[in-house]
Scaffold this motif. Sequence first.
Motif, PDB file in Angstrom:
ATOM      1  N   TYR A  55       0.972  -1.221  -0.054  1.00  0.00           N
ATOM      2  CA  TYR A  55       0.007  -0.107   0.017  1.00  0.00           C
ATOM      3  C   TYR A  55       1.023   1.367   0.040  1.00  0.00           C
ATOM      4  O   TYR A  55       1.977   1.307   0.588  1.00  0.00           O
ATOM      5  CB  TYR A  55      -0.994  -0.041   1.253  1.00  0.00           C
ATOM      6  N   VAL A 109      -4.921   5.755   1.712  1.00  0.00           N
ATOM      7  CA  VAL A 109      -3.953   4.465   1.493  1.00  0.00           C
ATOM      8  C   VAL A 109      -4.653   3.856   0.235  1.00  0.00           C
ATOM      9  O   VAL A 109      -5.769   3.573   0.000  1.00  0.00           O
ATOM     10  CB  VAL A 109      -4.562   3.836   2.690  1.00  0.00           C
ATOM     11  N   LEU A 168      -4.149   1.175  -2.695  1.00  0.00           N
ATOM     12  CA  LEU A 168      -3.705  -0.270  -3.045  1.00  0.00           C
ATOM     13  C   LEU A 168      -2.653  -0.456  -4.077  1.00  0.00           C
ATOM     14  O   LEU A 168      -3.252   0.100  -5.276  1.00  0.00           O
ATOM     15  CB  LEU A 168      -4.911  -1.405  -3.353  1.00  0.00           C
ATOM     16  N   ILE A 208      -1.087   2.357  -8.483  1.00  0.00           N
ATOM     17  CA  ILE A 208      -2.017   2.098  -7.525  1.00  0.00           C
ATOM     18  C   ILE A 208      -3.343   1.771  -8.288  1.00  0.00           C
ATOM     19  O   ILE A 208      -3.556   2.329  -9.324  1.00  0.00           O
ATOM     20  CB  ILE A 208      -2.507   3.520  -6.908  1.00  0.00           C
ATOM     21  N   ALA A 267      -7.874   2.325  -0.873  1.00  0.00           N
ATOM     22  CA  ALA A 267      -8.375   1.490  -0.050  1.00  0.00           C
ATOM     23  C   ALA A 267      -9.174   1.972   1.175  1.00  0.00           C
ATOM     24  O   ALA A 267     -10.017   1.108   1.614  1.00  0.00           O
ATOM     25  CB  ALA A 267      -6.986   0.472   0.450  1.00  0.00           C
ATOM     26  N   THR A 277      -8.631  -1.366   4.542  1.00  0.00           N
ATOM     27  CA  THR A 277      -9.720  -0.996   3.406  1.00  0.00           C
ATOM     28  C   THR A 277     -10.862  -0.390   4.570  1.00  0.00           C
ATOM     29  O   THR A 277     -12.002  -0.460   3.865  1.00  0.00           O
ATOM     30  CB  THR A 277     -10.136  -2.238   2.660  1.00  0.00           C
TER      31      THR A 277
END
Length: 451
Positions: free
Chosen positions: A174, A187, A189, A197, A201, A245
């Motif tokens: 992340y 954040v 993923l 990316i 998340a 998440t």
Amino acid sequence: MFGLFSLIVPALGLLAVSPVRAANTADIVSGAAWTDTDGNVIQGHGAGILKVDSTYYWFGEDKTANSALFHAVSCYTSPDLTTWTRQPDALSPVAGTNISSNNIVERPKVIFNSKNDEYVMWFHSDSSNYGYAMVGVATASTPCGPYTYKSSWKPLGADSRDMGLFQDDDGTAYLLYASDNNVDFKVGLLDDDYYNITSVASEIAGASLEAPGVVKRDGVYYLFGSHTSGWAPNPNKFFTSSSLTGTWSTEADIAPESTRTWYSQNAYDLPLGTNAIYMGDRWRSNLLGSSRYIWYPLDWSSGSPEVIHADVWTVNLDAGTWTVVNGTSYEAEDGTLGGSAVLSSSSAFSGGQTVGFLGNGGTVTITVQGAGTSQWVALYYSNGDSTYRNTTVSVNGGATTLVDQPDSGGGSVVISVPVLLNLNEGSNTITFGANQSNYAGDLDKIIVYDS
């Protein structure tokens, strides 16, 4: 590494001191000028740490030129987190790209991608006026590289400034990044290659959070970071979540708020046993190459993460533990005052009093016991200015050493800086404030640490 940021300057220039104790015990001394195995001051600002087998790799910003512009991403190696050897630069400027010497490259972080058998570096990539707000990626086949620059861009089309990386137990990675003109924190993923990316998340809207790091402990994710105040420090915070998440808790302090995290900003948070090590920067905006490192134990014994202020401490990597080195405390008000020095009272001071008007004719002399070797002495002081002060230090009437004193955040806020002094075995006198025309910070106490 910076008790707090301390630039130690003897009469003829910079005295760079290693975090290794004179008695050959590996100490971490925040605020001192740390040197590598060649004796050069370590340039590893905005640090990222990677462990490969039994070796630790420290990536950071080389600020030798005292400029925010990109000079190099340095790479240091260590077996123990205290003895560091500089390797060839991990990433160097590339003319005509977004990582030229006229651009910004900050907060380099590296993780290993097992799918591609490759090391992937992410960093804050920007223009000289911080107008681009992008991330950059580079890759290498070995930990120190050299890394090959791939590209810079805005993740999912949104700003990214201060950033960090987190790799979970299952290899999922992340990006932790300040977005939307530093208003929101996100954040993101990463894809399976760790090149881009795929989605956001989670997000903390309106957090104005930067300098992030994440530690996973007992299934809970702890997000650390500071708020935005430029190069100046502020109280760093933590947030928790059961999932990267999911939603994040409200913020809470990791250190007494008035200390502004002991004048530091989070850079990286390294797990250590059931706790961690807080690795921060003490930025000095007008002399960036002399910014120091503040590394402290990050302890969960109270149930929440707390930075343990320890001027001198050791780490046992095999056991995953840390130990604060013993020292003897001496109150400044118990010393002999000279010239214009005066006592002031406040409940904020350890003995209820502090010595002010040091310098410009004012002195205080404290008698201490020494071990006949070099010993760390931490100066606890208050500096209510918005800029640095400094004080002279003289042992047994000898030559003076000049110790910088960052502003403490208020007239009743006490912080500390370390200085390495040669003390005779038995009784010694240490005089503060002699032979200087400016006023020093108000001295609360000193601690002489065992050799």
